[in-house]
Design a protein around this motif. Sequence first.
Motif, mmCIF file in Angstrom:
data_model
loop_
_atom_site.group_PDB
_atom_site.id
_atom_site.type_symbol
_atom_site.label_atom_id
_atom_site.label_comp_id
_atom_site.label_asym_id
_atom_site.label_seq_id
_atom_site.Cartn_x
_atom_site.Cartn_y
_atom_site.Cartn_z
ATOM 1 N N PRO A 125 0.587 -1.437 0.041
ATOM 2 C CA PRO A 125 -0.074 0.025 0.016
ATOM 3 C C PRO A 125 0.967 1.378 -0.049
ATOM 4 O O PRO A 125 0.360 2.299 -0.596
ATOM 5 N N ASN A 126 2.115 1.025 0.331
ATOM 6 C CA ASN A 126 2.967 2.387 0.517
ATOM 7 C C ASN A 126 4.233 2.281 0.018
ATOM 8 O O ASN A 126 5.146 2.855 0.477
ATOM 9 N N GLY A 127 4.532 1.486 -1.052
ATOM 10 C CA GLY A 127 5.557 1.605 -1.740
ATOM 11 C C GLY A 127 6.651 0.736 -1.024
ATOM 12 O O GLY A 127 6.413 -0.093 0.061
ATOM 13 N N LEU A 128 7.535 0.357 -1.611
ATOM 14 C CA LEU A 128 8.752 -0.297 -1.165
ATOM 15 C C LEU A 128 10.155 0.381 -0.963
ATOM 16 O O LEU A 128 10.380 1.336 -1.670
ATOM 17 N N PRO A 129 10.715 0.178 0.279
ATOM 18 C CA PRO A 129 12.147 0.897 0.382
ATOM 19 C C PRO A 129 13.162 0.355 -0.560
ATOM 20 O O PRO A 129 12.981 -0.797 -0.890
ATOM 21 N N PHE A 130 13.995 1.200 -0.988
ATOM 22 C CA PHE A 130 14.902 0.480 -2.099
ATOM 23 C C PHE A 130 16.260 1.478 -1.800
ATOM 24 O O PHE A 130 16.313 2.416 -1.227
ATOM 25 N N LEU A 131 17.476 0.590 -2.362
ATOM 26 C CA LEU A 131 18.595 1.111 -2.109
ATOM 27 C C LEU A 131 19.383 1.345 -3.505
ATOM 28 O O LEU A 131 19.428 0.552 -4.381
ATOM 29 N N LEU A 132 19.881 2.542 -3.574
ATOM 30 C CA LEU A 132 20.535 2.981 -4.993
ATOM 31 C C LEU A 132 21.936 2.870 -4.947
ATOM 32 O O LEU A 132 22.497 3.328 -3.707
ATOM 33 N N ILE A 133 22.473 1.918 -5.588
ATOM 34 C CA ILE A 133 24.091 1.597 -5.706
ATOM 35 C C ILE A 133 24.673 2.227 -6.871
ATOM 36 O O ILE A 133 24.026 2.115 -8.126
ATOM 37 N N GLY A 134 25.799 2.886 -6.668
ATOM 38 C CA GLY A 134 26.509 3.491 -7.791
ATOM 39 C C GLY A 134 27.735 4.161 -7.281
ATOM 40 O O GLY A 134 27.633 4.840 -6.212
ATOM 41 N N SER A 135 28.565 4.439 -8.184
ATOM 42 C CA SER A 135 29.838 5.067 -7.776
ATOM 43 C C SER A 135 29.626 6.591 -7.526
ATOM 44 O O SER A 135 28.553 7.002 -8.044
ATOM 45 N N SER A 136 30.375 7.435 -7.259
ATOM 46 C CA SER A 136 30.205 8.823 -6.844
ATOM 47 C C SER A 136 29.838 9.466 -7.985
ATOM 48 O O SER A 136 30.677 9.392 -9.093
ATOM 49 N N GLY A 137 28.701 10.280 -7.953
ATOM 50 C CA GLY A 137 28.596 11.250 -9.115
ATOM 51 C C GLY A 137 27.480 10.541 -10.270
ATOM 52 O O GLY A 137 27.404 11.231 -11.477
ATOM 53 N N VAL A 138 27.086 9.487 -10.069
ATOM 54 C CA VAL A 138 26.390 8.843 -11.141
ATOM 55 C C VAL A 138 24.741 9.105 -11.159
ATOM 56 O O VAL A 138 24.132 9.070 -12.029
ATOM 57 N N GLY A 139 24.430 9.987 -10.095
ATOM 58 C CA GLY A 139 23.457 10.690 -10.280
ATOM 59 C C GLY A 139 22.183 9.987 -9.235
ATOM 60 O O GLY A 139 20.926 10.087 -9.651
ATOM 61 N N LYS A 140 22.735 9.542 -8.092
ATOM 62 C CA LYS A 140 21.836 8.708 -7.213
ATOM 63 C C LYS A 140 20.732 9.989 -6.591
ATOM 64 O O LYS A 140 19.705 9.623 -6.421
ATOM 65 N N SER A 141 21.223 10.988 -6.240
ATOM 66 C CA SER A 141 20.323 12.007 -5.556
ATOM 67 C C SER A 141 19.509 12.648 -6.474
ATOM 68 O O SER A 141 18.183 12.940 -6.135
ATOM 69 N N PHE A 142 19.990 12.920 -7.762
ATOM 70 C CA PHE A 142 19.101 13.271 -8.872
ATOM 71 C C PHE A 142 17.754 12.307 -9.104
ATOM 72 O O PHE A 142 16.805 12.518 -9.349
ATOM 73 N N LEU A 143 18.233 11.026 -9.369
ATOM 74 C CA LEU A 143 17.161 9.834 -9.356
ATOM 75 C C LEU A 143 16.012 10.030 -8.137
ATOM 76 O O LEU A 143 14.776 9.726 -8.354
ATOM 77 N N ALA A 144 16.674 10.085 -6.677
ATOM 78 C CA ALA A 144 15.734 9.987 -5.838
ATOM 79 C C ALA A 144 14.740 11.058 -5.781
ATOM 80 O O ALA A 144 13.541 11.019 -5.621
ATOM 81 N N GLN A 145 15.319 12.393 -6.407
ATOM 82 C CA GLN A 145 14.291 13.298 -6.640
ATOM 83 C C GLN A 145 13.221 13.049 -7.628
ATOM 84 O O GLN A 145 12.104 13.305 -7.338
ATOM 85 N N LYS A 146 13.692 12.440 -8.508
ATOM 86 C CA LYS A 146 12.792 11.958 -9.871
ATOM 87 C C LYS A 146 11.895 11.108 -9.341
ATOM 88 O O LYS A 146 10.528 10.825 -9.678
ATOM 89 N N VAL A 147 12.089 10.220 -8.156
ATOM 90 C CA VAL A 147 11.250 9.125 -7.634
ATOM 91 C C VAL A 147 10.016 9.774 -6.987
ATOM 92 O O VAL A 147 9.003 9.536 -7.117
ATOM 93 N N TYR A 148 10.519 11.083 -6.466
ATOM 94 C CA TYR A 148 9.747 11.541 -5.520
ATOM 95 C C TYR A 148 8.638 12.479 -6.297
ATOM 96 O O TYR A 148 7.269 12.360 -6.193
ATOM 97 N N ASP A 149 9.152 12.960 -7.414
ATOM 98 C CA ASP A 149 8.345 14.031 -8.448
ATOM 99 C C ASP A 149 7.449 12.718 -9.086
ATOM 100 O O ASP A 149 6.128 13.247 -9.462
ATOM 101 N N TYR A 150 7.733 11.658 -9.481
ATOM 102 C CA TYR A 150 6.782 10.590 -9.986
ATOM 103 C C TYR A 150 5.803 10.397 -9.334
ATOM 104 O O TYR A 150 4.589 10.078 -9.580
#
Length: 916
Positions: A125-150
């Motif tokens: 009912p409330n989504g799933l927690p998930f872990l973003l993995i990637g080396s520094s600067g690949v865009g993890k923070s940017f992707l998290a913002q897009k998840v929130y926008d979506y």
Amino acid sequence: MTNKEKVILKLKELSLNIDGSKEYGVDALTISNMLGLQRNQASHILNELSRDDEAIKINKRPVYFMSKDVYEENKDKFKLVFQYLKEESSSSFTNDSDSFREIIGAGGSLKDVVQQCKSAVSYPPNGLPFLLIGSSGVGKSFLAQKVYDYAKNSSYINQDAPFEVFNCAEYANNPELFSAILFGAAKGAYTGADNDRIGLIEKANGGYLFLDEIHRLPPEGQEKLFLFLDKGIFRRLGETEKKRQANVRMIFATTENPENKFLQTFLRRIPLIVKIPSFKERPLKEKLELINTFYKREALNINKDIVVNNQVVNILINADTYGNLGKLINAVKLSCASALNSQNEKKSKVLKIKINNLPKDIIAQDDEMLINELNIKDMFISCLEEKENDYFLVSSDRAFEFTKQVIEIAQGFANATVASDQFLEDGIKIFNELIDHIVFSERYKSSRSVIFKAIEKNVETTLSFMNLNYGIDYLVNSSEIIAQLITHFIESNVSYDDENISLILEEVNKRFPKEYKLALKLVKDVEKNLDLEIDKIAELYILIYIKSLNKSTQSNINAVIIAHGYSTASSIAGVANRLFGKYIFEPFDMPIESSPLDISAKLLEYIKTIDTSKGLLILVDMGSLETIYILLEKEIYGDIAIIDNVSTKLALDVGSRILQLQPLKQIAEETTAKNVSTFNYIESTKKKTDVIITTCITGIGTASKIKDLLNSCFNEDEVKIVAYDYESLKSNGREDFIFKQYNVKLIIGTNNPDIEDVPFVSLENLIMKKADSILTSTLKGIVDKNIIEKINKEAVKLFTLENVLNYLTILNPDKIVDQVEDALTALERSLGFKLENDLKIGLYIHISCMIERLVIKDPIMNYRNPEEFEKCHVHFIKLTKKAFSVIEQFYRVEIPISEIGFIYDSIKNKVKGFDI
């Protein structure tokens, strides 16, 4: 009257007579049958009417069409079409709000990443927690913002829902302060805590909390966090009694291997791990688009047009930038700042970025990067707000329609409903129409993308190789044509069903193995050399184009040249193929130390891909190779001719005779008489083994179990039994490879694949004792009368419902029969009709196997087009779910849509007119 006019009139006539509350429209097959047209011809005309807005196209299964004029005159009558158009309109609007579309690579290298994120957001009912993995600067923070926008745009969370961000590294050495910030603190919890303090968990209530560098979270923090993930409850620091609740969606990010950095108890609370590729792992198209985007930002910022030197682009593409997009952005900014600081550039209206403007650490990485191997042009970026239309091409609806047509005729060819000549004729016509559209339409008229020249250069090299080695005479503009095609598919935003196209290509490969091999080589060369990912559909187009260039002889004799040395065989085959302009000889270059066994093994791999029933001609360079037939004759259906002392002259003589359609033995005799050669001719002694095939609509697993059951009845040395894939039989028919390998006497299974001249016995008929006569007649030519009587007796004992279920599943047959009986009775009541006994027995078997698959967590998920099935058969799915609810609860399983699809097909195949 033209065919198009006939179709228009017939479509109007049929549209007027349909029941709009039950029918969507008319399919192409109905119109083709009524007008005496070929189905693909009728389909082509109907699609053309749809593009011209003269017909409405309803993308169901099958595709339906309706006259636009008839619909407009009486919309109220056509309720189903009205609802479909309304849903399509709504769907288009929803897609426009997809925030992930802004991400470069969302339809490419990040496609799986985006799908995983969407799944996490939408999971009830409330989504799933998930872990973003990637080396520094690949865009993890940017992707998290897009998840929130979506999540906001798709109404999974409220528009005013919060989005809190916290970097765990800031308080890694102070777990107590970290707990206070995350969970809040009660007054007096620590020195200076004069008031109650709200933590990030409470602030993020109803929204998202993004915890970056989660690997810096101390074990104590992980323990507190996994309690919250489990129960949704927490306590502020300093509170002992009061439990607080919050509904927070969690996103975590790390640069480290999670297995090494987290408590296993914490890691188990994160069901989804999403890996983001580095800049280096991105395809060339995306690298170029990222560079273009970052320079575009600077152009807007400084209000100057920017020209980036092609060598700068080349260096940025190949730079091994630790820091990924973050470092790339900095490199772009610094290059602009350096160029802007130049006295000349200050006065210029256009900012020119040269190599010396790049940061020294990037330039110093590799001198070879200065070479512009990709033929990249200078990149021009406008300072205007509009996105340039001449940088990356966008697929048009018309191009998409061309490709849908070519997939449709290729599917027909793969299913043996479209003849080979028709497939090639229609295919090359669509190919030419697509190329004309790409080259001459307004959208593409003046365009030349950055990567086009690089692709063209690579294609030219591969075509030259094909000409030298396989005799494929290509046209002056062939490299440009194929480069246009590949560039179109790389740069269009349209994606196609690669899995379905791969299945089609498998079937096409069986009919045109040589052309498919060349098409695949061309695509793989471009992908490898330019670090690109090319849509599978391009392989189909290129295969059709190469086939149009290589109009091969009707002879089915396969000819190979085997010679020792680095390229002896290739040189001879290349000269012969090129002079004939046909792909006749397949070369095998063998090292001097190769034994006949080594050569035979390599040759056998090739033989598996071709039909040798018309004969195999082998030209060899040494007498010792003449003996390889001893190792081959047991594996080949068809005669073998081996001619020694191969030379270019001999190959040309043999090739000309193959083109004259001479028989294999005549070629061997007359060629050796004219040349200093001898030959061995080995007539085929291999008789195809008689076999019985077992098959099942749900896959090879159940077919293998049916085989095991039959082996208790048939002795292996009496009757050979082979388990085989149902879809291959159904799609390929008599053309399937199994019929080249074996003499198939009988097919036993759950569904009839309808193979011409091969009898079929269903499991239910075996159980109901209705198959004795077929078994007897089938076995009559294989074993003697006494053995047939023994087999029939064994079949009577073995093929009871309980025994079959005992063999096919691990479940208790007594219990499962009662449970399935209850479920089918409930389904009968819902459907409003009784199932025939043979159908019910078939369903007993199918459903019992299905339950076992679900229990062991191995359901069949590869049902064709499950999304379409779910959309078209909502009512049947609902009824089935209700009827099987008790079974789901008892075994604690959930029946997926794919498995319900197979149940639907089983009923539809036996019940005439069934459609719900």
